[in-house]
Design a protein around this motif. Structure first.
Motif, PDB file in Angstrom:
ATOM      1  N   SER A   1       0.805  -1.225   0.000  1.00 25.42           N
ATOM      2  CA  SER A   1       0.000   0.000   0.000  1.00 25.42           C
ATOM      3  C   SER A   1       0.836   1.273   0.000  1.00 25.42           C
ATOM      4  CB  SER A   1      -0.935   0.002   1.207  1.00 25.42           C
ATOM      5  OG  SER A   1      -1.835  -1.076   1.161  1.00 25.42           O
ATOM      6  N   THR A   2       1.874   1.325   0.830  1.00 23.13           N
ATOM      7  CA  THR A   2       2.660   2.550   0.946  1.00 23.13           C
ATOM      8  C   THR A   2       3.267   2.945  -0.389  1.00 23.13           C
ATOM      9  OG1 THR A   2       3.175   2.103   3.271  1.00 23.13           O
ATOM     10  CG2 THR A   2       4.615   3.635   2.108  1.00 23.13           C
ATOM     11  N   GLN A   3       3.866   1.986  -1.083  1.00 17.78           N
ATOM     12  CA  GLN A   3       4.489   2.288  -2.372  1.00 17.78           C
ATOM     13  C   GLN A   3       3.450   2.654  -3.420  1.00 17.78           C
ATOM     14  OE1 GLN A   3       7.881   2.544  -2.991  1.00 17.78           O
ATOM     15  NE2 GLN A   3       7.029   3.543  -4.807  1.00 17.78           N
ATOM     16  N   MET A   4       2.316   1.980  -3.420  1.00 20.59           N
ATOM     17  CA  MET A   4       1.285   2.304  -4.401  1.00 20.59           C
ATOM     18  C   MET A   4       0.742   3.714  -4.200  1.00 20.59           C
ATOM     19  SD  MET A   4      -0.845  -1.205  -5.167  1.00 20.59           S
ATOM     20  CE  MET A   4      -1.049  -1.774  -3.481  1.00 20.59           C
ATOM     21  N   CYS A   5       0.561   4.109  -2.955  1.00 19.00           N
ATOM     22  CA  CYS A   5       0.101   5.480  -2.692  1.00 19.00           C
ATOM     23  C   CYS A   5       1.126   6.496  -3.196  1.00 19.00           C
ATOM     24  CB  CYS A   5      -0.164   5.680  -1.205  1.00 19.00           C
ATOM     25  SG  CYS A   5      -1.657   4.851  -0.609  1.00 19.00           S
ATOM     26  N   ALA A   6       2.401   6.225  -2.953  1.00 17.84           N
ATOM     27  CA  ALA A   6       3.453   7.129  -3.443  1.00 17.84           C
ATOM     28  C   ALA A   6       3.449   7.183  -4.965  1.00 17.84           C
ATOM     29  CB  ALA A   6       4.815   6.662  -2.931  1.00 17.84           C
ATOM     30  N   ASP A   7       3.239   6.056  -5.629  1.00 22.67           N
ATOM     31  CA  ASP A   7       3.242   6.018  -7.093  1.00 22.67           C
ATOM     32  C   ASP A   7       2.010   6.711  -7.672  1.00 22.67           C
ATOM     33  OD1 ASP A   7       5.640   4.687  -7.128  1.00 22.67           O
ATOM     34  OD2 ASP A   7       4.756   2.694  -7.386  1.00 22.67           O
ATOM     35  N   LEU A   8       0.886   6.656  -6.972  1.00 25.92           N
ATOM     36  CA  LEU A   8      -0.302   7.383  -7.422  1.00 25.92           C
ATOM     37  C   LEU A   8      -0.082   8.893  -7.347  1.00 25.92           C
ATOM     38  CD1 LEU A   8      -3.049   5.221  -5.704  1.00 25.92           C
ATOM     39  CD2 LEU A   8      -2.841   5.562  -8.169  1.00 25.92           C
ATOM     40  N   VAL A   9       0.601   9.324  -6.305  1.00 24.34           N
ATOM     41  CA  VAL A   9       0.872  10.756  -6.144  1.00 24.34           C
ATOM     42  C   VAL A   9       1.740  11.283  -7.282  1.00 24.34           C
ATOM     43  CG1 VAL A   9       2.102  12.454  -4.724  1.00 24.34           C
ATOM     44  CG2 VAL A   9       0.535  10.827  -3.656  1.00 24.34           C
ATOM     45  N   THR A  10       2.771  10.523  -7.645  1.00 23.54           N
ATOM     46  CA  THR A  10       3.695  10.992  -8.689  1.00 23.54           C
ATOM     47  C   THR A  10       3.173  10.755 -10.098  1.00 23.54           C
ATOM     48  OG1 THR A  10       4.871   8.875  -8.765  1.00 23.54           O
ATOM     49  CG2 THR A  10       5.662  10.529  -7.191  1.00 23.54           C
ATOM     50  N   GLY A  11       2.132   9.915 -10.233  1.00 25.63           N
ATOM     51  CA  GLY A  11       1.622   9.597 -11.560  1.00 25.63           C
ATOM     52  C   GLY A  11       2.213   8.334 -12.142  1.00 25.63           C
ATOM     53  N   ALA A  12       3.038   7.613 -11.369  1.00 24.38           N
ATOM     54  CA  ALA A  12       3.593   6.357 -11.852  1.00 24.38           C
ATOM     55  C   ALA A  12       2.522   5.272 -11.936  1.00 24.38           C
ATOM     56  CB  ALA A  12       4.726   5.893 -10.939  1.00 24.38           C
ATOM     57  N   LEU A  13       1.439   5.406 -11.165  1.00 19.03           N
ATOM     58  CA  LEU A  13       0.264   4.544 -11.260  1.00 19.03           C
ATOM     59  C   LEU A  13      -0.962   5.405 -11.532  1.00 19.03           C
ATOM     60  CD1 LEU A  13       0.582   1.984  -8.290  1.00 19.03           C
ATOM     61  CD2 LEU A  13       0.958   1.533 -10.720  1.00 19.03           C
ATOM     62  N   ASP A  14      -1.941   4.809 -12.217  1.00 22.13           N
ATOM     63  CA  ASP A  14      -3.210   5.490 -12.468  1.00 22.13           C
ATOM     64  C   ASP A  14      -4.298   5.067 -11.488  1.00 22.13           C
ATOM     65  OD1 ASP A  14      -2.580   6.917 -15.025  1.00 22.13           O
ATOM     66  OD2 ASP A  14      -2.178   4.881 -15.694  1.00 22.13           O
ATOM     67  N   PHE A  15      -4.209   3.842 -11.023  1.00 22.64           N
ATOM     68  CA  PHE A  15      -5.297   3.270 -10.218  1.00 22.64           C
ATOM     69  C   PHE A  15      -4.699   2.145  -9.387  1.00 22.64           C
ATOM     70  CE2 PHE A  15      -8.719   0.110  -9.663  1.00 22.64           C
ATOM     71  CZ  PHE A  15      -9.741   0.905  -9.164  1.00 22.64           C
ATOM     72  N   ALA A  16      -5.226   1.946  -8.179  1.00 24.19           N
ATOM     73  CA  ALA A  16      -4.695   0.883  -7.331  1.00 24.19           C
ATOM     74  C   ALA A  16      -5.795   0.300  -6.458  1.00 24.19           C
ATOM     75  CB  ALA A  16      -3.552   1.400  -6.459  1.00 24.19           C
ATOM     76  N   ILE A  17      -5.627  -0.972  -6.116  1.00 18.30           N
ATOM     77  CA  ILE A  17      -6.488  -1.657  -5.159  1.00 18.30           C
ATOM     78  C   ILE A  17      -5.587  -2.052  -4.002  1.00 18.30           C
ATOM     79  CG2 ILE A  17      -8.031  -3.605  -4.774  1.00 18.30           C
ATOM     80  CD1 ILE A  17      -8.414  -3.678  -7.858  1.00 18.30           C
ATOM     81  N   LEU A  18      -5.864  -1.510  -2.827  1.00 17.68           N
ATOM     82  CA  LEU A  18      -4.915  -1.650  -1.723  1.00 17.68           C
ATOM     83  C   LEU A  18      -5.617  -1.814  -0.387  1.00 17.68           C
ATOM     84  CD1 LEU A  18      -5.076   1.444  -0.522  1.00 17.68           C
ATOM     85  CD2 LEU A  18      -3.491   1.915  -2.361  1.00 17.68           C
ATOM     86  N   PHE A  19      -4.822  -2.158   0.631  1.00 18.01           N
ATOM     87  CA  PHE A  19      -5.339  -2.398   1.972  1.00 18.01           C
ATOM     88  C   PHE A  19      -5.309  -1.160   2.869  1.00 18.01           C
ATOM     89  CE2 PHE A  19      -4.346  -7.265   2.254  1.00 18.01           C
ATOM     90  CZ  PHE A  19      -5.401  -7.516   1.406  1.00 18.01           C
ATOM     91  N   THR A  20      -4.271  -0.333   2.729  1.00 14.84           N
ATOM     92  CA  THR A  20      -4.044   0.737   3.702  1.00 14.84           C
ATOM     93  C   THR A  20      -3.933   2.089   3.021  1.00 14.84           C
ATOM     94  OG1 THR A  20      -2.809  -0.848   5.070  1.00 14.84           O
ATOM     95  CG2 THR A  20      -2.604   1.492   5.632  1.00 14.84           C
TER      96      THR A  20
END
Length: 286
Positions: free
Chosen positions: A128-147
């Protein structure tokens, strides 16, 4: 565009320390200072004040912060827009919690490809932590996460939660289990808090694992007891050698769809979240 100036500015907001930002970015402190000076000169305003208490944003820095976040997001989107994606009309980068991959990834991606046949999909299992960081920078568009990690730029939507069941290789009730034969699951802060409250005597087990599939593998190899995703529990019980601990509580893990705030009303992201909701609440996925 000197995006590194924006990255340095945003990192300093988090660290409040030129030295700490230099360590995180792998640069010298003088390089960090030089970037800040260059950005301040370009804007014609001072962005930070430095004192013994640390580095603080000025009024102008506070005003610039939301624009800096948008600039970083736009830059990432621009780079991806001009990148070669073959014949696809768009490219979507999707993150998914590691623990959900084995049970849900195939069905989710099949649903997404049916919804968006002209899209090229890049899928990244992660935490979750890395996915949230990647969403902020635009490295990810969408994520399904726990935290969810609260950020000014992120939007979270609740999805159906995931049940975890306690199984054991020894015919035993909950009162018979001891920490030395127990594998303590630590899938997320929410799961850990629920486990600590419900099973305080087992929370101090000497072995702790952060993925359901890893707990299942260890149980298959070592025996004992532990919480695993309900589908993993059913598989181990069906294979023989394990049984459900019937008097143990079911612990439910919250799940969230996450995206950049600017995309919360977008049709594509709404469809991604709805497909995830349908998958997680379907009887075959529980």
């Amino acid at each position: 565009m000197q995006i590194e100036l924006i990255d340095t500015f945003l990192d300093l907001i988090e660290t409040r320390s030129f030295n700490r930002s230099a360590e995180r970015l792998g640069l010298t402190q003088s390089t960090i200072s030089g970037r800040v000076i260059a950005l301040e000169q370009a804007l014609g305003a001072r962005l930070f004040t430095r004192s013994r208490a640390g580095t603080q944003l000025t009024t102008e820095g506070l005003k610039f912060e939301p624009h800096a976040r948008l600039l970083r997001q736009e830059w990432m989107m621009a780079r991806r827009a001009v990148a070669d994606s073959g014949t696809a009309a768009l490219t979507l980068r999707i993150g998914i919690q590691n623990d959900l991959v084995a049970e849900h990834l195939g069905a989710l991606i099949a649903a997404y490809r049916a919804l968006l046949p002209q899209a090229a999909l890049y899928v990244e299992p992660d935490y979750s932590t890395q996915m949230c960081a990647d969403l902020v920078t635009g490295a990810l568009d969408f994520a399904i996460l726990f935290t969810p990690k609260p950020q000014p730029d992120l939007f979270f939507q609740s999805l159906p939660d995931i049940p975890y069941r306690l199984i054991s290789s020894c015919p035993a009730s909950l009162s018979d289990l001891t920490p030395d034969r127990y594998i303590c699951a630590n899938f997320s802060p929410a799961f850990e808090a629920a486990h600590r409250q419900l099973l305080p005597a087992l929370h101090a087990a000497p072995l702790s694992v952060g993925q359901s599939s890893a707990v299942a593998l260890l149980l298959a190899s070592l025996g004992g007891a532990g919480y695993v995703m309900e589908s993993h529990a059913q598989g181990l019980v069906a294979a023989g050698g394990f049984h459900m601990v019937s008097d143990a509580p079911v612990i439910r893990q919250p799940v969230f769809a996450a995206m950049h705030l600017r995309n919360r009303t977008g049709t594509t992201h709404k469809r991604l979240a709805e497909a995830a909701r349908r998958r997680l609440q379907s009887p075959g996925a529980r």
